[in-house]
Design an enzyme around this catalytic site. Structure first.
Site, PDB file in Angstrom:
ATOM      1  N   GLU A  44       0.828  -1.202   0.000  1.00 59.49           N
ATOM      2  CA  GLU A  44       0.000   0.000   0.000  1.00 59.49           C
ATOM      3  C   GLU A  44       0.866   1.258   0.000  1.00 59.49           C
ATOM      4  O   GLU A  44       1.915   1.310   0.646  1.00 59.49           O
ATOM      5  CB  GLU A  44      -0.895  -0.015   1.242  1.00 59.49           C
ATOM      6  CG  GLU A  44      -1.790   1.202   1.381  1.00 59.49           C
ATOM      7  CD  GLU A  44      -2.532   1.248   2.710  1.00 59.49           C
ATOM      8  OE1 GLU A  44      -3.587   1.898   2.762  1.00 59.49           O
ATOM      9  OE2 GLU A  44      -2.043   0.646   3.692  1.00 59.49           O
ATOM     10  N   LYS A 120      -9.714   2.032  -1.889  1.00 62.04           N
ATOM     11  CA  LYS A 120      -9.850   1.646  -0.483  1.00 62.04           C
ATOM     12  C   LYS A 120     -11.210   2.108   0.020  1.00 62.04           C
ATOM     13  O   LYS A 120     -11.605   3.261  -0.178  1.00 62.04           O
ATOM     14  CB  LYS A 120      -8.724   2.275   0.340  1.00 62.04           C
ATOM     15  CG  LYS A 120      -8.612   1.751   1.760  1.00 62.04           C
ATOM     16  CD  LYS A 120      -7.347   2.291   2.417  1.00 62.04           C
ATOM     17  CE  LYS A 120      -7.119   1.679   3.794  1.00 62.04           C
ATOM     18  NZ  LYS A 120      -5.857   2.180   4.401  1.00 62.04           N
ATOM     19  N   CYS A 154      -5.266  -2.979   3.131  1.00 56.58           N
ATOM     20  CA  CYS A 154      -4.909  -2.797   4.538  1.00 56.58           C
ATOM     21  C   CYS A 154      -6.134  -2.808   5.468  1.00 56.58           C
ATOM     22  O   CYS A 154      -6.685  -3.868   5.753  1.00 56.58           O
ATOM     23  CB  CYS A 154      -4.108  -1.503   4.687  1.00 56.58           C
ATOM     24  SG  CYS A 154      -3.101  -1.430   6.200  1.00 56.58           S
TER      25      CYS A 154
END
Length: 291
Positions: A44, A120, A154
């Site tokens: 990331e 995300k 994440c």
């Protein structure tokens, strides 16, 4: 079907221009490509390395200025995916979209030049409060010749609903590009990767940034790449096909067998994909007061 995966612990080090990042990525891809994997995974926001030579006095502006390198980043990744004949999960990169929306976007590059984007969906407090990013709202499942795959960036893997959604559609591998500053943050993501692998009988691949930058919020990193399996007899004893040495520049490589997933989903010691009680999940929780 045997699938070979290379996951990168990317070392954030100071660079003086774009070529510093490009040279490092080319070196990594050669090292990974020599193992002839089907998938290579970067972490990331590893492109925040570019901030080491940019004005970061206003961190919100600085992160948005990274978008100036989006075209170069995508061109480099497309070239390398083709050169090494791999499906390249190019970590994630802060990207400006319509209306000035800033998203933390993961890019999936195919050897034939196709690019799939995955924003995300859940923002950390840092992303929301310091960077003022925008949240994505669409999950994507990518069908490849080497199985169906999805990307959860994440923090997104800490929400079991997202993994369940893509696994209900047949995901075989979930890729988790990650960036965490301390061991606690790393373990939150790592433990959730194990949980998602067990709950959904799926492989999970986590990558991490390591190293440090003299940039607000990026001063320290704790990271370790890992390739995680369900916890049952056909797989690795501890549910870990491979893992790196924490906090060093490294590439880990492992092979996973998708036919093991198919068998385990039917014949496993437990079969959570089939034992789901959706009839119960749809009911509201009954609240019972007692004194």
């Amino acid at each position: 079907m045997i699938v070979r995966i290379a996951a990168v612990q990317y070392l954030l080090r100071e660079i003086s221009d774009w070529s510093g990042l490009e040279n490092q990525v080319r070196f990594i891809m050669k090292a990974a490509g020599d193992y002839k994997p089907q998938f290579v995974v970067l972490p990331e926001i590893f492109t925040t390395q570019l901030l080491s030579f940019m004005d970061t006095s206003n961190i919100r502006d600085a992160v948005r200025n990274l978008d100036r390198y989006t075209d170069q980043y995508k061109a480099l990744m497309k070239e390398l995916a083709k050169q090494w004949n791999v499906f390249l999960i190019g970590g994630s990169h802060p990207t400006l979209g319509p209306g000035g929306r800033l998203t933390n976007t993961a890019y999936f590059f195919t050897p034939n030049g196709k690019v799939v984007e995955q924003d995300k969906i859940h923002r950390t407090r840092w992303e929301r409060e310091k960077w003022n990013t925008d949240a994505g709202d669409q999950l994507r499942l990518i069908e490849t010749p080497f199985g169906k795959v999805a990307i959860l960036i994440c923090y997104d893997v800490e929400f079991p609903e997202l993994a369940r959604m893509v696994c209900d559609e047949g995901a075989d591998v979930i890729f988790v590009p990650s960036c965490t500053d301390d061991r606690q943050g790393f373990l939150r993501v790592r433990y959730c990767c194990h949980a998602r692998a067990i709950e959904n009988q799926v492989f999970v691949v986590m990558t991490s940034t390591v190293g440090n930058l003299a940039v607000e919020g990026l001063g320290v990193h704790y990271g370790q790449a890992c390739i995680i399996t369900p916890s049952d007899f056909p797989f690795a004893r501890d549910g870990i096909a491979a893992e790196g040495t924490p906090n060093v520049e490294q590439i880990i490589v492992a092979e996973v067998d998708l036919t093991d997933l198919e068998s385990n989903r039917i014949n496993g010691t437990t079969i959570p994909l089939y034992d789901k009680r959706k009839d119960v999940y749809e009911h509201p929780v009954e609240v019972i007061p007692v004194s």
